[in-house]
Design an enzyme around this catalytic site. Sequence first.
Site, short mmCIF file in Angstrom:
data_model
loop_
_atom_site.label_atom_id
_atom_site.label_comp_id
_atom_site.label_asym_id
_atom_site.label_seq_id
_atom_site.Cartn_x
_atom_site.Cartn_y
_atom_site.Cartn_z
N TYR B 33 -2.97 -3.40 -10.07
CA TYR B 33 -2.34 -4.89 -10.09
C TYR B 33 -1.92 -5.40 -8.74
O TYR B 33 -1.74 -4.76 -7.90
CB TYR B 33 -1.23 -4.98 -11.20
CG TYR B 33 -0.10 -4.46 -10.64
CD1 TYR B 33 0.20 -3.03 -10.51
CD2 TYR B 33 0.86 -5.36 -10.47
CE1 TYR B 33 1.46 -2.62 -9.84
CE2 TYR B 33 2.28 -5.07 -10.04
CZ TYR B 33 2.45 -3.65 -9.82
OH TYR B 33 3.61 -3.22 -9.29
N LYS B 147 -1.39 0.73 -5.52
CA LYS B 147 -0.55 -0.23 -6.41
C LYS B 147 -1.10 -0.03 -7.94
O LYS B 147 -1.72 -0.93 -8.36
CB LYS B 147 -0.78 -1.70 -6.01
CG LYS B 147 0.37 -2.75 -6.38
CD LYS B 147 0.55 -3.88 -5.83
CE LYS B 147 1.53 -4.78 -6.43
NZ LYS B 147 2.93 -4.53 -6.37
N GLU B 180 11.88 3.10 -0.67
CA GLU B 180 11.89 1.33 -1.05
C GLU B 180 12.34 1.10 -2.29
O GLU B 180 13.03 2.03 -3.08
CB GLU B 180 10.45 1.05 -1.10
CG GLU B 180 9.60 1.74 -2.24
CD GLU B 180 7.96 1.43 -2.01
OE1 GLU B 180 7.64 0.39 -1.60
OE2 GLU B 180 7.16 2.44 -2.51
N LEU B 205 5.00 1.53 -1.04
CA LEU B 205 3.69 0.57 -1.04
C LEU B 205 4.15 -0.44 0.07
O LEU B 205 5.05 -0.88 0.38
CB LEU B 205 3.92 0.08 -2.52
CG LEU B 205 2.81 -1.08 -2.74
CD1 LEU B 205 1.45 -0.45 -3.00
CD2 LEU B 205 3.16 -2.29 -3.63
#
Lengths: 286, 286
Positions: B33, B147, B180, B205
Amino acid sequence: MPRYAYVNGRYVAHGEAAVHIEDRGFQFADGVYEVVTVHAGKLVDEEGHLRRLDRSLRELQMPWPMSERALRLVMRQLIAKNGIGDGIVYLQITRGQAPRDFKYPKGVSPTLVMTTRFMNLDPVEQLNHGVKVITIPDIRWKRRDIKSVALLPQAMGKQKAAEAGAFEAWQVDDEGFITEGCSSNAWIVTDEGVLVTRHASNDILNGITRQSLIRLAESAGIPFEERAFSVAEAHAAREAFLSSATTYVTPITQIDEHKVGEGVPGALAGKLREAYLSYARSEGAS
Amino acid sequence: MPRYAYVNGRYVAHGEAAVHIEDRGFQFADGVYEVVTVHAGKLVDEEGHLRRLDRSLRELQMPWPMSERALRLVMRQLIAKNGIGDGIVYLQITRGQAPRDFKYPKGVSPTLVMTTRFMNLDPVEQLNHGVKVITIPDIRWKRRDIKSVALLPQAMGKQKAAEAGAFEAWQVDDEGFITEGCSSNAWIVTDEGVLVTRHASNDILNGITRQSLIRLAESAGIPFEERAFSVAEAHAAREAFLSSATTYVTPITQIDEHKVGEGVPGALAGKLREAYLSYARSEGAS
């Protein structure tokens, strides 16, 4: 293709069985599932599957979509409607439909979908010749004990297996020990005749068939160790096999480029498969 | 709720936008996505998002559902149909619908769904006071550079954050370094005034906003290091902030129980937010 699926309270034509695009199962893999074998119209190891389902739901703070009793009834109704003799019931529960936001939505009803499929539970070719597995790095998350639908790494692994002409891929942790297959548990029999499968932890999914096989092996007095085993140990094993709800016990005759034992299905695997089939027809059936 | 969604070639009423229960996005998290910000009716960093989408698809051996040009057009049509000024486009591509089997099916068309949402891109409260983050173990898989929609661990993390009254959870690897946030990249400014964010690898990511911010910081001559930083370093940082397509640059004033700097949004974060907004209105808009 079976005629009916069950979706949130309704039996619908399989081709029209749908969920909203903002179902959290579709957008976040925020759901869990079980696959229960149907043998001669009866559910195999139903209790074990429902206990594990309950555990997966609790770990994710997800409610049951209906009472356990109602769920058992829906499984049986769908089996009957689709005329399943030998096959499977697949059931999936997600947190439900909500505007996309990572954190758990409030006041949302869980989604429950269920399908069935006919399946040949006695694949002669696989049983006579055994199957091949390859080993691949285990890249999954750290909560493999939860039977979630976040199955992308397993799909990637099975694809690698298929491309290598193998039936399954055994996943290997950072220390070189096999965790499990992408959709099955991993077993070996050592040169000394000891049956070995990895201990249950967050590193593997504690298979329901696996648990039943452990009980059956212990009842039969088979020497058994529940511990991690290395790729090297697997390559040198006398026997190897995999277990899952749909494959029961399936002998492995090749691991990577190594022939397992004499390259024919092992005797202990055969014995355990027979024991499991016998169990699945009697006290394991409901 | 927006009026229309896009599903496999059709603009449909949002409430009726559905996918089949055997879509691989629903059963296997076998999909990817992107979330693209819409600012004053224009797409922000569209190029970066499409390049990353292409990479995610290639990593999963998944084809584009239509040409890139057509996809750009559909995004714009949906924005127009829904009258989005400031908001987001969410687009998801899955491997498509097929009878459940882990390995990749053959001859299947990918699923493409798209939604939009209005969003306040200037949340005054968050910008004036900053937000709180907590730190949690990073339990995700090893291909965080893709992702994918296998977002269950991120959903669990965001839920933990919400329960702790925090906006985000920063995930911490086995060595004690922050990777993250669950849906954003993590940044600190050291006591010496050096801007730090983790280097791109399979561990994080590679945020599109992150990449634009790096370029903007370098253009502005801000001392910058792309490296891992520890929880202790974060707790002792002069400034901290997070970045994502929807939050741009959002200042952090508390990490766990530690006040960041003076407990007010940092100057450098403010400067970078302004620089990004200016970029998003000009060369970053399309």
